[in-house]
Design an enzyme around this catalytic site. Structure first.
Site, PDB file in Angstrom:
ATOM      1  N   HIS A  15       0.865  -1.197   0.000  1.00 29.63           N
ATOM      2  CA  HIS A  15       0.000   0.000   0.000  1.00 29.63           C
ATOM      3  C   HIS A  15       0.897   1.240   0.000  1.00 29.63           C
ATOM      4  O   HIS A  15       1.793   1.358   0.845  1.00 29.63           O
ATOM      5  CB  HIS A  15      -0.866   0.030   1.253  1.00 29.63           C
ATOM      6  CG  HIS A  15      -1.822  -1.110   1.359  1.00 29.63           C
ATOM      7  ND1 HIS A  15      -3.113  -1.043   0.878  1.00 29.63           N
ATOM      8  CD2 HIS A  15      -1.685  -2.344   1.895  1.00 29.63           C
ATOM      9  CE1 HIS A  15      -3.735  -2.198   1.131  1.00 29.63           C
ATOM     10  NE2 HIS A  15      -2.895  -3.007   1.746  1.00 29.63           N
ATOM     11  N   LYS A 100      -8.085   9.399  -3.759  1.00 30.65           N
ATOM     12  CA  LYS A 100      -8.748  10.208  -2.729  1.00 30.65           C
ATOM     13  C   LYS A 100      -9.247  11.527  -3.294  1.00 30.65           C
ATOM     14  O   LYS A 100      -8.564  12.151  -4.098  1.00 30.65           O
ATOM     15  CB  LYS A 100      -7.767  10.484  -1.584  1.00 30.65           C
ATOM     16  CG  LYS A 100      -7.345   9.199  -0.893  1.00 30.65           C
ATOM     17  CD  LYS A 100      -6.179   9.390   0.037  1.00 30.65           C
ATOM     18  CE  LYS A 100      -5.706   8.065   0.599  1.00 30.65           C
ATOM     19  NZ  LYS A 100      -5.076   7.171  -0.388  1.00 30.65           N
ATOM     20  N   GLU A 224      -9.149 -11.110   7.238  1.00 30.59           N
ATOM     21  CA  GLU A 224      -8.286 -10.444   8.233  1.00 30.59           C
ATOM     22  C   GLU A 224      -8.948 -10.427   9.603  1.00 30.59           C
ATOM     23  O   GLU A 224      -8.275 -10.275  10.622  1.00 30.59           O
ATOM     24  CB  GLU A 224      -8.010  -9.001   7.821  1.00 30.59           C
ATOM     25  CG  GLU A 224      -7.086  -8.863   6.646  1.00 30.59           C
ATOM     26  CD  GLU A 224      -6.903  -7.402   6.297  1.00 30.59           C
ATOM     27  OE1 GLU A 224      -5.906  -6.801   6.688  1.00 30.59           O
ATOM     28  OE2 GLU A 224      -7.797  -6.851   5.610  1.00 30.59           O
TER      29      GLU A 224
HETATM   30  P1  5GP Z   1      -3.313   4.172   0.518  1.00 31.16           P
HETATM   31  O1  5GP Z   1      -4.404   3.408  -0.170  1.00 31.16           O
HETATM   32  O2  5GP Z   1      -3.848   5.402   1.217  1.00 31.16           O
HETATM   33  O3  5GP Z   1      -2.158   4.475  -0.360  1.00 31.16           O
HETATM   34  O4  5GP Z   1      -2.700   3.191   1.644  1.00 31.16           O
HETATM   35  C1  5GP Z   1      -3.231   3.100   2.954  1.00 31.16           C
HETATM   36  C2  5GP Z   1      -4.569   2.410   2.935  1.00 31.16           C
HETATM   37  O5  5GP Z   1      -4.422   1.035   2.548  1.00 31.16           O
HETATM   38  C3  5GP Z   1      -5.215   2.317   4.321  1.00 31.16           C
HETATM   39  O6  5GP Z   1      -5.963   3.481   4.615  1.00 31.16           O
HETATM   40  C4  5GP Z   1      -6.114   1.095   4.170  1.00 31.16           C
HETATM   41  O7  5GP Z   1      -7.307   1.441   3.519  1.00 31.16           O
HETATM   42  C5  5GP Z   1      -5.310   0.198   3.261  1.00 31.16           C
HETATM   43  N1  5GP Z   1      -4.504  -0.766   4.031  1.00 31.16           N
HETATM   44  C6  5GP Z   1      -3.206  -0.703   4.341  1.00 31.16           C
HETATM   45  N2  5GP Z   1      -2.813  -1.770   5.042  1.00 31.16           N
HETATM   46  C7  5GP Z   1      -3.891  -2.553   5.179  1.00 31.16           C
HETATM   47  C8  5GP Z   1      -4.116  -3.829   5.785  1.00 31.16           C
HETATM   48  O8  5GP Z   1      -3.234  -4.468   6.373  1.00 31.16           O
HETATM   49  N3  5GP Z   1      -5.387  -4.318   5.709  1.00 31.16           N
HETATM   50  C9  5GP Z   1      -6.376  -3.663   5.063  1.00 31.16           C
HETATM   51  N4  5GP Z   1      -7.581  -4.236   5.019  1.00 31.16           N
HETATM   52  N5  5GP Z   1      -6.191  -2.466   4.468  1.00 31.16           N
HETATM   53  C10 5GP Z   1      -4.963  -1.916   4.531  1.00 31.16           C
END
Ligand code: 5GP
Length: 341
Positions: A15, A100, A224
């Site tokens: 992510h 976003k 999860e």
């Molecule tokens: P972004 O999409 O803002 O670049 O990365 C962060 C986002 O990825 C978090 O707000 C969340 O929605 C998702 N995310 C990151 N790590 C995890 C995880 O371990 N499990 C889940 N379900 N979502 C995650």
């Protein structure tokens, strides 16, 4: 150089906002502190904390998003994250991020993704090749040597657009349409992620079905938290891959294994968030023993203070012989398996 660092690796579950360097987060927090937007002293220890529960992880993401969500910062963190993965010999990186909207910053989902793509194009120290490999089956190109005798490092990068479980059906659909519209620019497909305690599968299903009808590649965060109905529904949907697969009932486990749906394994993340009690009981060993397609991944290298090399070292030291000598195969197994034409 240690084998797990020098080995060419594939990262399929990272992510963007979870992979930001601590030093960058602290710098951004200090800037916002100086502008009076946040209290730096309140957030410093949150950023530097090492052990986090699942609940704390999602609180941290809310803070990270306050720090990172403007166009130039999104571009910067993308560039740094790609450089960090390339530095440890990741040759194919599938980065995922949630587009976003932020009216205060004049940000739309499209302009957010444009800022990410700009970050990919502004990487200086390595050659970045954008790919939409999963949709056209050309991922085998990752192992091809650099052209024109160039000795520069090369990293192939694809982007997955994430749907956050807090989103509505309409918002999820907007992300899928964006992924379709931007397919040729390096968008590989769609991910469903976000706090697993929130949202209902039925909210996202219409958008995910539409994505699949349109030929999009789909990966789901699955199992999860304990939610057997959702796990079954997700397996019935037959995604191209799933992430985590931690809390499965026996029937779902059997179904997963017979389906051969590849699993993105995130060891440190699962143990830190206490989704799995300890490394030695992690389902990595069972899936690997069953020759199930798996790929070792970081999830959030920044949030969990890890790296892909660390994850390979951890897998080798925990599961030991006979798994260790075969770890090299895991990273390429998935590619071969999924792109057989
Ligand atoms: P972004 O999409 O803002 O670049 O990365 C962060 C986002 O990825 C978090 O707000 C969340 O929605 C998702 N995310 C990151 N790590 C995890 C995880 O371990 N499990 C889940 N379900 N979502 C995650």
């Amino acid at each position: 150089m240690e084998w797990c660092v020098s080995m060419p690796k594939v990262e399929l579950h990272a992510h963007l906002n979870g992979s930001v360097r601590d030093s960058t987060l602290l710098e951004l927090a200090r800037d916002l502190g100086e502008k009076g937007i946040i209290e730096f002293a309140d957030v410093e220890h949150v950023i530097l904390k090492n052990d986090r529960s699942l609940v704390e992880v999602f609180k941290l993401f809310d803070l990270i998003h306050i720090l990172t969500t403007d166009h130039s910062t999104v571009t910067r963190i993308t560039r740094e994250v790609v450089e960090d993965f390339a530095a440890e010999n990741v040759v194919y990186l599938e980065l995922r991020t949630t587009p976003k909207r932020n009216e205060l910053k004049g940000m739309s989902k499209r302009s957010y993704v444009d800022a990410v793509l700009l970050g990919l194009r502004s990487v200086e120290h390595v050659d970045v090749v954008l790919t939409n490999a999963f949709s056209n089956g050309k991922i085998s190109a990752v192992s091809s040597p650099a052209k024109n005798g160039s000795t520069r490092k090369r990293i192939y990068v694809g982007l997955l657009l994430s749907i956050d479980r807090r989103e509505t059906t309409a918002s999820a659909m907007e992300t899928v349409k964006l992924a379709l519209e931007m397919r040729e620019l390096g968008i590989v497909g769609i991910d469903l992620s976000g706090d697993p305690r929130l949202g209902n599968w039925s909210t996202f299903l219409p958008a995910l079905e539409f994505a699949r009808e349109q030929g999009q590649f789909i990966t789901l965060h699955c199992g999860e938290v304990y939610n057997p109905d959702e796990v079954r529904a997700m397996l019935d949907f037959s995604p191209h891959r799933i992430g985590h697969a931690c809390l499965f009932e026996d029937d779902a486990w059997t179904k997963l294994k017979s389906s051969k749906i590849p699993v993105e394994i995130c060891l440190t993340s699962n143990v830190r968030t206490e989704t799995i009690t300890s490394y030695d009981v992690h389902h990595f060993a069972d899936l690997h023993e069953a020759k199930h397609p798996i790929v070792v991944c970081t999830d959030d290298s920044g949030v969990f203070s890890t790296s892909l090399s660390d994850e390979y070292r951890l897998a080798a030291s925990t599961f030991g012989h006979p798994h260790a000598p075969k770890l090299k195969e895991i990273t390429f197994f998935y590619i071969t398996d999924c792109n057989a034409e």
